[in-house]
Design a protein around this motif. Structure first.
Motif, mmCIF file in Angstrom:
data_model
loop_
_atom_site.group_PDB
_atom_site.id
_atom_site.type_symbol
_atom_site.label_atom_id
_atom_site.label_comp_id
_atom_site.label_asym_id
_atom_site.label_seq_id
_atom_site.Cartn_x
_atom_site.Cartn_y
_atom_site.Cartn_z
ATOM 1 N N VAL A 144 -4.433 -7.439 5.756
ATOM 2 C CA VAL A 144 -3.330 -7.128 6.653
ATOM 3 C C VAL A 144 -3.580 -5.728 7.205
ATOM 4 N N THR A 145 -3.435 -5.564 8.512
ATOM 5 C CA THR A 145 -3.651 -4.261 9.130
ATOM 6 C C THR A 145 -2.336 -3.711 9.655
ATOM 7 N N VAL A 146 -2.002 -2.499 9.229
ATOM 8 C CA VAL A 146 -0.778 -1.822 9.646
ATOM 9 C C VAL A 146 -1.160 -0.533 10.361
ATOM 10 N N ALA A 147 -0.664 -0.353 11.576
ATOM 11 C CA ALA A 147 -0.876 0.893 12.308
ATOM 12 C C ALA A 147 0.361 1.768 12.147
ATOM 13 N N CYS A 148 0.160 3.060 11.908
ATOM 14 C CA CYS A 148 1.325 3.920 11.704
ATOM 15 C C CYS A 148 0.988 5.374 12.011
ATOM 16 N N VAL A 149 2.014 6.114 12.392
ATOM 17 C CA VAL A 149 1.856 7.555 12.569
ATOM 18 C C VAL A 149 1.762 8.192 11.180
ATOM 19 N N PRO A 150 1.080 9.341 11.041
ATOM 20 C CA PRO A 150 0.839 9.935 9.722
ATOM 21 C C PRO A 150 2.089 10.180 8.888
ATOM 22 N N SER A 151 3.183 10.619 9.514
ATOM 23 C CA SER A 151 4.385 10.892 8.729
ATOM 24 C C SER A 151 4.937 9.617 8.102
ATOM 25 N N ALA A 152 4.808 8.485 8.801
ATOM 26 C CA ALA A 152 5.249 7.208 8.236
ATOM 27 C C ALA A 152 4.334 6.780 7.107
ATOM 28 N N ALA A 153 3.031 7.042 7.282
ATOM 29 C CA ALA A 153 2.069 6.691 6.237
ATOM 30 C C ALA A 153 2.387 7.436 4.950
ATOM 31 N N PHE A 154 2.798 8.675 5.093
ATOM 32 C CA PHE A 154 3.091 9.492 3.913
ATOM 33 C C PHE A 154 4.441 9.126 3.291
ATOM 34 N N TYR A 155 5.431 8.854 4.130
ATOM 35 C CA TYR A 155 6.805 8.724 3.645
ATOM 36 C C TYR A 155 7.209 7.298 3.292
ATOM 37 N N PHE A 156 6.811 6.318 4.119
ATOM 38 C CA PHE A 156 7.279 4.942 3.931
ATOM 39 C C PHE A 156 6.285 4.029 3.209
ATOM 40 N N LEU A 157 4.997 4.204 3.504
ATOM 41 C CA LEU A 157 4.019 3.228 3.044
ATOM 42 C C LEU A 157 3.845 3.123 1.531
ATOM 43 N N PRO A 158 3.732 4.249 0.793
ATOM 44 C CA PRO A 158 3.370 4.132 -0.625
ATOM 45 C C PRO A 158 4.257 3.205 -1.439
ATOM 46 N N GLN A 159 5.578 3.342 -1.325
ATOM 47 C CA GLN A 159 6.469 2.529 -2.155
ATOM 48 C C GLN A 159 6.398 1.044 -1.800
ATOM 49 N N VAL A 160 6.221 0.739 -0.504
ATOM 50 C CA VAL A 160 6.168 -0.660 -0.087
ATOM 51 C C VAL A 160 4.818 -1.277 -0.462
ATOM 52 N N ILE A 161 3.738 -0.556 -0.210
ATOM 53 C CA ILE A 161 2.412 -1.092 -0.501
ATOM 54 C C ILE A 161 2.205 -1.265 -2.004
ATOM 55 N N GLN A 162 2.777 -0.384 -2.792
ATOM 56 C CA GLN A 162 2.675 -0.530 -4.248
ATOM 57 C C GLN A 162 3.324 -1.843 -4.701
ATOM 58 N N ARG A 163 4.467 -2.154 -4.141
ATOM 59 C CA ARG A 163 5.153 -3.407 -4.471
ATOM 60 C C ARG A 163 4.351 -4.611 -3.975
ATOM 61 N N TYR A 164 3.804 -4.499 -2.759
ATOM 62 C CA TYR A 164 3.024 -5.593 -2.183
ATOM 63 C C TYR A 164 1.764 -5.851 -3.002
ATOM 64 N N HIS A 165 1.107 -4.781 -3.419
ATOM 65 C CA HIS A 165 -0.130 -4.917 -4.204
ATOM 66 C C HIS A 165 0.146 -5.573 -5.552
ATOM 67 N N ALA A 166 1.311 -5.305 -6.129
ATOM 68 C CA ALA A 166 1.651 -5.918 -7.417
ATOM 69 C C ALA A 166 1.770 -7.432 -7.284
ATOM 70 N N GLU A 167 2.246 -7.907 -6.126
ATOM 71 C CA GLU A 167 2.405 -9.350 -5.912
ATOM 72 C C GLU A 167 1.119 -10.010 -5.415
ATOM 73 N N TYR A 168 0.369 -9.292 -4.568
ATOM 74 C CA TYR A 168 -0.846 -9.855 -3.987
ATOM 75 C C TYR A 168 -1.999 -8.862 -4.159
ATOM 76 N N PRO A 169 -2.516 -8.728 -5.365
ATOM 77 C CA PRO A 169 -3.505 -7.680 -5.653
ATOM 78 C C PRO A 169 -4.825 -7.828 -4.913
ATOM 79 N N ASN A 170 -5.160 -9.022 -4.432
ATOM 80 C CA ASN A 170 -6.450 -9.220 -3.765
ATOM 81 C C ASN A 170 -6.368 -9.198 -2.248
ATOM 82 N N ILE A 171 -5.159 -9.025 -1.707
ATOM 83 C CA ILE A 171 -5.023 -8.911 -0.259
ATOM 84 C C ILE A 171 -5.165 -7.440 0.118
#
Length: 304
Positions: A97-124
């Protein structure tokens, strides 16, 4: 009738149908362009029809190709959704999955969501395109990213924009600066201070210029930088003050930098999810998008 093609051939065809370009489509499915061309040829031979009209400059779907692309995309999405819906299979599911984002969003929003996503789909694999606001818009519009996080996109007719959070611009200064002790500062009060801002090519600069167009005695910048993080480095070095989005400021108590509210006027930007209007996301991308939607709903509930 025996079937002489496989899912990889369908995936290749859908990729070129969406991008309209063999090179970009080959990159999407992670194979060389010659190997990609062979897959398309194999599919056309198996079906006994021409799916694409191609020349040296462009690729266009034939009438049969347009209908087959629609059905192929639906078939692949249904299969992907079925596999992701099976708990035992979902944990081993491969994909990207490819997500485009401005740096401030990458720092502020992405980590918590991607951590949850990785827990459910670790190989994606999640590919993050951290870029300027204009580059994020282009990546989503051209199909290079499944969706994006940006503060621009609400005025684009071919993009759907859903606000996650509205944030103000604040004054970034050193803690030993005279303005650091203030609760708020008017824009006109910055005229006597060394002021820095991002370059005119930045989406943040466009927002600021539009909002301050009618302000008398607006600050005149003495330094410009391409990125907000560079501005913060210059502020930290004592070269002046800068107006930056609140999300760009370091979280918590920073030992050197201070944040002061800016007023008269209060300038805000809206951070939101963007995706191409009328384009359905793959199931893997849809699951990640839905997690950001969940974050968006929670934030709206807290602010209500």
């Amino acid at each position: 009738m025996p079937i002489h093609f496989d899912l990889a051939d369908l995936q290749a065809f859908v990729a070129v149908a969406e991008t309209g370009n063999f090179r970009k489509a080959a990159e999407l499915v992670h194979i060389s362009q010659p190997a990609f061309s062979r897959r398309i040829e194999k599919l056309e031979e198996a079906l006994g029809v021409r799916l694409l009209d191609r020349n040296t400059r462009r690729v266009e779907l034939t009438a049969v190709g347009r209908e087959f692309a629609r059905k192929s995309r639906s078939l692949l999405d249904e299969l992907d959704a079925t596999l992701l819906g099976i708990q035992e299979v979902a944990a081993t599911r491969m994909g990207e999955v490819t997500v485009a984002c401005v740096p401030s969003a990458a720092f502020y929003f992405l980590p918590q969501v991607i951590q949850r996503y990785h827990a459910e789909y670790p190989n994606i694999r999640v590919k993050i395109l951290d870029a300027s606001a204009n580059e994020v818009l282009s990546a989503v519009a051209r199909g290079e990213a499944d969706f994006g996080l940006n503060f621009m996109g609400g005025a684009e007719a071919d993009l759907e924009f859903k606000v996650i959070q509205e944030e103000p611009f604040v004054l970034a200064c050193r803690r030993d600066h005279p303005l650091a002790r203030r609760k708020s500062v008017a824009w006109r009060e910055l005229k006597g201070h060394d002021f820095m801002t991002v370059a005119r090519s930045s989406g943040n600069r466009l927002l600021l210029d539009l909002a301050l167009a009618g302000v008398e005695d607006r600050p005149v910048c003495i330094y410009e930088a391409q990125h907000v993080l560079t501005l913060l480095g210059l502020v930290e070095a004592g070269l002046g003050v800068a107006a930056v989005p609140r999300l760009a400021m370091p979280p918590g108590e920073h030992p050197i930098l201070a944040s002061v509210a800016l007023k008269d006027p209060v300038v805000t930007r809206r951070m939101g999810l963007i995706q191409r209007r009328g384009r359905s996301l793959s199931p893997a991308a849809r699951h990640l998008y839905d997690m950001f939607e969940d974050l968006r709903r929670k934030r709206r509930t807290r602010s209500a």
